[in-house]
Design a protein around this motif. Structure first.
Motif, short mmCIF file in Angstrom:
data_model
loop_
_atom_site.label_atom_id
_atom_site.label_comp_id
_atom_site.label_asym_id
_atom_site.label_seq_id
_atom_site.Cartn_x
_atom_site.Cartn_y
_atom_site.Cartn_z
N GLY A 26 49.40 52.77 46.20
CA GLY A 26 50.09 51.54 46.60
C GLY A 26 49.15 50.37 46.80
N GLU A 27 48.02 50.64 47.41
CA GLU A 27 47.02 49.59 47.60
C GLU A 27 46.50 49.08 46.26
OE1 GLU A 27 42.62 48.89 49.69
OE2 GLU A 27 43.64 50.84 49.84
N ALA A 28 46.26 49.99 45.33
CA ALA A 28 45.78 49.59 44.00
C ALA A 28 46.81 48.73 43.28
CB ALA A 28 45.43 50.81 43.17
N ILE A 29 48.09 49.07 43.42
CA ILE A 29 49.16 48.27 42.80
C ILE A 29 49.21 46.89 43.42
CG2 ILE A 29 51.65 48.08 42.49
CD1 ILE A 29 51.72 51.19 42.44
N ALA A 30 49.18 46.83 44.75
CA ALA A 30 49.23 45.54 45.44
C ALA A 30 48.06 44.66 45.04
CB ALA A 30 49.25 45.76 46.95
N LYS A 31 46.88 45.25 44.97
CA LYS A 31 45.68 44.49 44.61
C LYS A 31 45.76 44.00 43.16
CE LYS A 31 40.62 44.94 44.47
NZ LYS A 31 39.49 45.85 44.78
N THR A 32 46.24 44.83 42.27
CA THR A 32 46.34 44.46 40.86
C THR A 32 47.35 43.34 40.67
OG1 THR A 32 45.69 46.68 40.18
CG2 THR A 32 46.83 45.33 38.55
N SER A 34 48.28 41.15 42.91
CA SER A 34 47.71 39.95 43.51
C SER A 34 46.66 39.34 42.60
CB SER A 34 47.09 40.29 44.87
OG SER A 34 46.49 39.16 45.46
N GLY A 35 45.82 40.19 42.00
CA GLY A 35 44.81 39.69 41.09
C GLY A 35 45.39 39.04 39.85
N ALA A 36 46.63 39.45 39.51
CA ALA A 36 47.31 38.86 38.35
C ALA A 36 48.10 37.61 38.72
CB ALA A 36 48.25 39.89 37.72
N GLY A 37 48.07 37.22 40.01
CA GLY A 37 48.68 35.97 40.41
C GLY A 37 49.91 36.07 41.28
N ALA A 56 42.41 42.05 53.32
CA ALA A 56 41.27 42.36 52.45
C ALA A 56 41.56 41.98 51.00
CB ALA A 56 40.94 43.85 52.54
N ILE A 57 42.77 42.25 50.54
CA ILE A 57 43.13 41.90 49.16
C ILE A 57 43.17 40.39 48.98
CG2 ILE A 57 44.98 41.97 47.44
CD1 ILE A 57 45.70 44.76 48.49
N GLN A 58 43.75 39.68 49.95
CA GLN A 58 43.83 38.22 49.86
C GLN A 58 42.44 37.60 49.81
OE1 GLN A 58 46.83 36.12 52.16
NE2 GLN A 58 45.31 34.60 52.79
N ALA A 59 41.53 38.15 50.61
CA ALA A 59 40.16 37.63 50.61
C ALA A 59 39.49 37.83 49.26
CB ALA A 59 39.35 38.33 51.71
N GLU A 60 39.85 38.89 48.57
CA GLU A 60 39.22 39.19 47.28
C GLU A 60 39.86 38.42 46.13
OE1 GLU A 60 37.91 43.08 44.58
OE2 GLU A 60 38.74 43.32 46.60
N THR A 61 41.19 38.27 46.15
CA THR A 61 41.89 37.66 45.01
C THR A 61 42.18 36.17 45.20
OG1 THR A 61 44.12 38.13 45.85
CG2 THR A 61 43.03 39.85 44.54
N GLY A 62 42.23 35.73 46.46
CA GLY A 62 42.56 34.34 46.74
C GLY A 62 44.04 34.03 46.70
N ASN A 63 44.88 35.04 46.46
CA ASN A 63 46.32 34.86 46.44
C ASN A 63 46.93 35.44 47.71
OD1 ASN A 63 46.50 33.62 43.84
ND2 ASN A 63 46.11 35.63 42.93
#
Length: 264
Positions: A26-32, A34-37, A56-63
Protein backbone atom coordinates in the motif's frame (compact mmCIF):
# COMPACT_ATOMS: atom_id res chain seq x y z
CA UNK A 1 7.22 19.27 -29.02
CA UNK A 2 8.66 15.78 -28.66
CA UNK A 3 6.46 12.77 -28.02
CA UNK A 4 6.19 11.82 -24.33
CA UNK A 5 5.86 8.04 -24.24
CA UNK A 6 5.16 8.13 -20.50
CA UNK A 7 2.64 10.98 -20.49
CA UNK A 8 -0.35 8.67 -20.13
CA UNK A 9 1.10 7.32 -16.90
CA UNK A 10 0.85 10.74 -15.26
CA UNK A 11 -1.87 11.18 -12.64
CA UNK A 12 -1.91 14.97 -12.37
CA UNK A 13 -5.31 16.13 -11.17
CA UNK A 14 -6.24 12.70 -9.81
CA UNK A 15 -7.34 12.25 -6.19
CA UNK A 16 -6.67 8.81 -4.74
CA UNK A 17 -7.63 6.91 -1.60
CA UNK A 18 -5.33 3.99 -0.80
CA UNK A 19 -6.55 1.70 1.98
CA UNK A 20 -3.93 -0.13 3.98
CA UNK A 21 -1.47 2.38 2.61
CA UNK A 22 0.78 2.98 5.61
CA UNK A 23 3.31 0.28 4.76
CA UNK A 24 4.34 -2.52 2.41
CA UNK A 25 2.45 -2.76 -0.91
CA UNK A 26 0.00 0.00 0.00
CA UNK A 27 2.81 2.40 0.80
CA UNK A 28 4.48 1.64 -2.54
CA UNK A 29 1.20 2.33 -4.38
CA UNK A 30 0.64 5.59 -2.53
CA UNK A 31 4.19 6.72 -3.22
CA UNK A 32 4.00 5.79 -6.91
CA UNK A 33 0.69 7.60 -7.40
CA UNK A 34 2.04 10.67 -5.63
CA UNK A 35 5.20 10.58 -7.72
CA UNK A 36 3.00 10.51 -10.83
CA UNK A 37 1.22 13.68 -9.70
CA UNK A 38 -1.84 12.49 -7.77
CA UNK A 39 -3.06 13.80 -4.45
CA UNK A 40 -3.29 10.84 -2.09
CA UNK A 41 -5.16 9.99 1.11
CA UNK A 42 -3.61 7.05 2.95
CA UNK A 43 -6.25 5.23 5.01
CA UNK A 44 -4.95 2.75 7.53
CA UNK A 45 -5.95 1.09 10.78
CA UNK A 46 -2.80 2.62 12.28
CA UNK A 47 -3.54 6.33 12.02
CA UNK A 48 -0.18 7.50 13.34
CA UNK A 49 1.65 5.31 10.83
CA UNK A 50 -0.61 6.58 8.04
CA UNK A 51 0.22 10.19 8.86
CA UNK A 52 3.94 9.48 9.17
CA UNK A 53 4.02 7.64 5.84
CA UNK A 54 2.04 10.42 4.19
CA UNK A 55 4.47 13.05 5.46
CA UNK A 56 7.48 11.06 4.24
CA UNK A 57 6.01 10.55 0.77
CA UNK A 58 5.01 14.21 0.45
CA UNK A 59 8.52 15.29 1.41
CA UNK A 60 9.95 13.06 -1.31
CA UNK A 61 7.48 13.76 -4.16
CA UNK A 62 6.42 17.32 -3.39
CA UNK A 63 2.75 16.42 -3.94
CA UNK A 64 0.13 16.60 -1.22
CA UNK A 65 -0.41 13.38 0.75
CA UNK A 66 -2.46 12.93 3.91
CA UNK A 67 -3.06 10.06 6.29
CA UNK A 68 -6.13 9.06 8.26
CA UNK A 69 -7.05 6.32 10.70
CA UNK A 70 -9.64 4.05 9.13
CA UNK A 71 -11.01 0.64 10.05
CA UNK A 72 -12.47 -0.49 6.72
CA UNK A 73 -14.79 -2.95 8.45
CA UNK A 74 -16.67 0.00 10.00
CA UNK A 75 -18.99 2.02 7.78
CA UNK A 76 -18.59 5.15 9.92
CA UNK A 77 -14.82 5.06 9.45
CA UNK A 78 -15.19 4.57 5.70
CA UNK A 79 -17.55 7.52 5.39
CA UNK A 80 -15.27 9.72 7.50
CA UNK A 81 -12.31 8.79 5.29
CA UNK A 82 -14.20 9.74 2.13
CA UNK A 83 -15.56 12.93 3.66
CA UNK A 84 -12.10 14.03 4.80
CA UNK A 85 -10.63 13.26 1.38
CA UNK A 86 -13.28 15.37 -0.34
CA UNK A 87 -12.77 18.15 2.20
CA UNK A 88 -9.00 18.14 1.70
CA UNK A 89 -8.76 17.60 -2.06
CA UNK A 90 -12.19 18.34 -3.55
CA UNK A 91 -13.28 14.86 -4.63
CA UNK A 92 -12.24 11.26 -5.30
CA UNK A 93 -11.25 9.92 -8.70
CA UNK A 94 -9.16 6.89 -7.80
CA UNK A 95 -9.91 4.20 -5.21
CA UNK A 96 -7.42 1.50 -4.29
CA UNK A 97 -8.91 -1.27 -2.16
CA UNK A 98 -5.58 -2.57 -0.96
CA UNK A 99 -6.32 -3.56 2.62
CA UNK A 100 -6.40 -7.27 3.32
CA UNK A 101 -5.03 -9.91 5.64
CA UNK A 102 -5.26 -13.63 6.29
CA UNK A 103 -4.24 -16.17 8.91
CA UNK A 104 -2.58 -19.54 8.31
CA UNK A 105 -4.32 -22.69 9.60
CA UNK A 106 -3.07 -26.26 9.90
CA UNK A 107 -6.58 -27.69 9.53
CA UNK A 108 -8.87 -25.79 7.13
CA UNK A 109 -11.97 -27.49 8.54
CA UNK A 110 -11.13 -26.22 12.02
CA UNK A 111 -11.51 -22.58 10.97
CA UNK A 112 -14.27 -21.01 13.00
CA UNK A 113 -17.37 -19.48 11.45
CA UNK A 114 -16.39 -16.18 13.08
CA UNK A 115 -12.98 -16.22 11.36
CA UNK A 116 -14.60 -16.92 7.98
CA UNK A 117 -17.02 -14.03 8.43
CA UNK A 118 -14.35 -11.62 9.68
CA UNK A 119 -12.11 -12.48 6.72
CA UNK A 120 -14.98 -11.76 4.33
CA UNK A 121 -15.71 -8.44 6.06
CA UNK A 122 -12.08 -7.31 5.81
CA UNK A 123 -11.05 -8.64 2.40
CA UNK A 124 -14.32 -8.45 0.44
CA UNK A 125 -17.10 -6.44 2.03
CA UNK A 126 -14.78 -3.51 2.79
CA UNK A 127 -14.17 -3.02 -0.95
CA UNK A 128 -17.89 -2.89 -1.63
CA UNK A 129 -18.48 -0.40 1.16
CA UNK A 130 -15.60 1.81 0.05
CA UNK A 131 -16.94 1.73 -3.51
CA UNK A 132 -20.40 2.74 -2.34
CA UNK A 133 -19.06 5.65 -0.29
CA UNK A 134 -16.88 6.90 -3.18
CA UNK A 135 -19.49 6.43 -5.91
CA UNK A 136 -20.93 9.99 -5.96
CA UNK A 137 -17.45 11.43 -6.50
CA UNK A 138 -16.19 8.78 -8.89
CA UNK A 139 -19.17 9.44 -11.15
CA UNK A 140 -18.13 13.10 -11.39
CA UNK A 141 -14.45 12.40 -12.06
CA UNK A 142 -12.44 11.99 -15.23
CA UNK A 143 -10.63 8.67 -15.51
CA UNK A 144 -12.51 7.27 -12.52
CA UNK A 145 -10.97 3.98 -11.43
CA UNK A 146 -11.12 1.34 -8.73
CA UNK A 147 -8.20 -1.06 -8.47
CA UNK A 148 -8.18 -3.90 -5.96
CA UNK A 149 -5.41 -5.86 -4.30
CA UNK A 150 -6.45 -9.42 -4.98
CA UNK A 151 -4.33 -12.48 -4.40
CA UNK A 152 -3.11 -15.42 -6.41
CA UNK A 153 -4.63 -17.65 -3.72
CA UNK A 154 -8.02 -16.31 -4.78
CA UNK A 155 -7.68 -18.35 -7.98
CA UNK A 156 -5.67 -21.41 -6.90
CA UNK A 157 -6.11 -23.80 -3.96
CA UNK A 158 -4.63 -22.60 -0.68
CA UNK A 159 -6.07 -24.80 2.05
CA UNK A 160 -3.75 -23.39 4.72
CA UNK A 161 -5.19 -19.90 4.09
CA UNK A 162 -8.74 -21.10 3.47
CA UNK A 163 -10.59 -18.09 4.94
CA UNK A 164 -8.37 -15.56 3.19
CA UNK A 165 -8.37 -17.36 -0.17
CA UNK A 166 -12.15 -17.76 -0.14
CA UNK A 167 -12.61 -14.06 0.65
CA UNK A 168 -10.21 -13.02 -2.11
CA UNK A 169 -12.00 -15.30 -4.58
CA UNK A 170 -15.23 -13.55 -3.61
CA UNK A 171 -13.53 -10.18 -4.15
CA UNK A 172 -12.68 -11.15 -7.72
CA UNK A 173 -16.28 -11.97 -8.55
CA UNK A 174 -17.74 -9.03 -6.64
CA UNK A 175 -15.59 -6.44 -8.39
CA UNK A 176 -16.10 -8.03 -11.80
CA UNK A 177 -19.83 -7.64 -11.26
CA UNK A 178 -19.38 -4.00 -10.29
CA UNK A 179 -17.20 -3.39 -13.35
CA UNK A 180 -20.12 -4.53 -15.50
CA UNK A 181 -22.51 -2.39 -13.46
CA UNK A 182 -20.48 0.81 -13.83
CA UNK A 183 -19.43 0.03 -17.42
CA UNK A 184 -18.45 3.32 -19.13
CA UNK A 185 -18.50 5.32 -15.89
CA UNK A 186 -15.82 3.71 -13.71
CA UNK A 187 -13.04 1.30 -14.68
CA UNK A 188 -12.57 -1.53 -12.18
CA UNK A 189 -9.73 -4.05 -12.16
CA UNK A 190 -8.14 -6.43 -9.68
CA UNK A 191 -4.46 -7.32 -9.41
CA UNK A 192 -3.82 -10.93 -8.41
CA UNK A 193 -0.69 -10.55 -6.32
CA UNK A 194 1.78 -13.37 -5.88
CA UNK A 195 4.44 -13.78 -3.20
CA UNK A 196 5.66 -10.35 -2.13
CA UNK A 197 7.65 -10.62 1.08
CA UNK A 198 6.49 -8.08 3.64
CA UNK A 199 6.16 -7.86 7.40
CA UNK A 200 2.63 -9.19 7.01
CA UNK A 201 3.79 -12.79 6.60
CA UNK A 202 5.08 -13.04 10.17
CA UNK A 203 1.86 -11.46 11.44
CA UNK A 204 -0.13 -14.03 9.45
CA UNK A 205 1.58 -16.86 11.33
CA UNK A 206 4.34 -17.95 8.94
CA UNK A 207 7.55 -18.78 10.75
CA UNK A 208 11.07 -18.04 9.52
CA UNK A 209 11.31 -21.38 7.67
CA UNK A 210 8.06 -20.75 5.82
CA UNK A 211 9.16 -17.24 4.87
CA UNK A 212 12.46 -18.60 3.59
CA UNK A 213 10.56 -20.99 1.33
CA UNK A 214 8.41 -18.14 0.04
CA UNK A 215 11.52 -16.10 -0.71
CA UNK A 216 12.63 -18.74 -3.24
CA UNK A 217 9.51 -19.25 -5.35
CA UNK A 218 9.33 -21.69 -8.21
CA UNK A 219 7.94 -19.13 -10.66
CA UNK A 220 9.14 -18.05 -14.08
CA UNK A 221 11.22 -15.14 -12.83
CA UNK A 222 12.75 -17.12 -9.98
CA UNK A 223 12.29 -14.49 -7.30
CA UNK A 224 9.76 -13.17 -4.82
CA UNK A 225 8.08 -9.89 -5.65
CA UNK A 226 8.85 -6.42 -4.36
CA UNK A 227 6.15 -3.90 -3.39
CA UNK A 228 7.24 -1.69 -6.31
CA UNK A 229 6.55 -4.53 -8.77
CA UNK A 230 2.92 -4.40 -7.70
CA UNK A 231 2.72 -0.61 -7.49
CA UNK A 232 3.84 -0.32 -11.12
CA UNK A 233 0.90 -2.47 -12.21
CA UNK A 234 -1.49 -0.32 -10.18
CA UNK A 235 -0.12 2.82 -11.84
CA UNK A 236 -0.82 1.38 -15.28
CA UNK A 237 -4.37 0.38 -14.38
CA UNK A 238 -5.32 3.58 -12.52
CA UNK A 239 -3.70 6.09 -14.88
CA UNK A 240 -4.93 7.08 -18.37
CA UNK A 241 -2.42 4.52 -19.69
CA UNK A 242 -4.93 1.84 -18.70
CA UNK A 243 -7.97 3.61 -20.10
CA UNK A 244 -8.95 0.61 -22.29
CA UNK A 245 -8.68 -1.92 -19.45
CA UNK A 246 -11.65 -2.74 -17.22
CA UNK A 247 -13.28 -5.78 -15.68
CA UNK A 248 -9.98 -7.67 -15.57
CA UNK A 249 -8.10 -9.74 -13.01
CA UNK A 250 -4.45 -9.28 -13.88
CA UNK A 251 -1.82 -11.55 -12.39
CA UNK A 252 1.38 -9.96 -11.06
CA UNK A 253 3.17 -12.93 -9.58
CA UNK A 254 6.48 -13.53 -11.29
CA UNK A 255 4.76 -15.60 -13.96
CA UNK A 256 3.05 -18.13 -11.73
CA UNK A 257 4.25 -21.62 -11.00
CA UNK A 258 6.99 -23.12 -13.14
CA UNK A 259 5.97 -26.60 -14.25
CA UNK A 260 8.69 -29.22 -14.68
CA UNK A 261 7.56 -32.46 -16.33
CA UNK A 262 10.78 -34.35 -15.70
CA UNK A 263 13.33 -34.14 -12.89
CA UNK A 264 16.45 -32.07 -13.33
Amino acid sequence: MSFDAFGDFRMDGQIAIVTGGAQNIGEAIAKTFSGAGAKVMIADLNGDKAEATAAAIQAETGNEVRGIECNVTLEKDIQRCVDETVKAFGGVSTLVNNVGWGRAYDDPLAVSEEDMIESYKLNTLSAMRMTAACRPYLLQAENATITNSGSLVGTIPAFDFIAYSAAKAALNHLMLGLAHYFAKEVRINTVLIGTVLTAGYAAAGLDEKAQYALAHPNNLTGRAGKPQDVANAFLWLASPAGSWVSGQTIQVSGGGTRIKLKPE
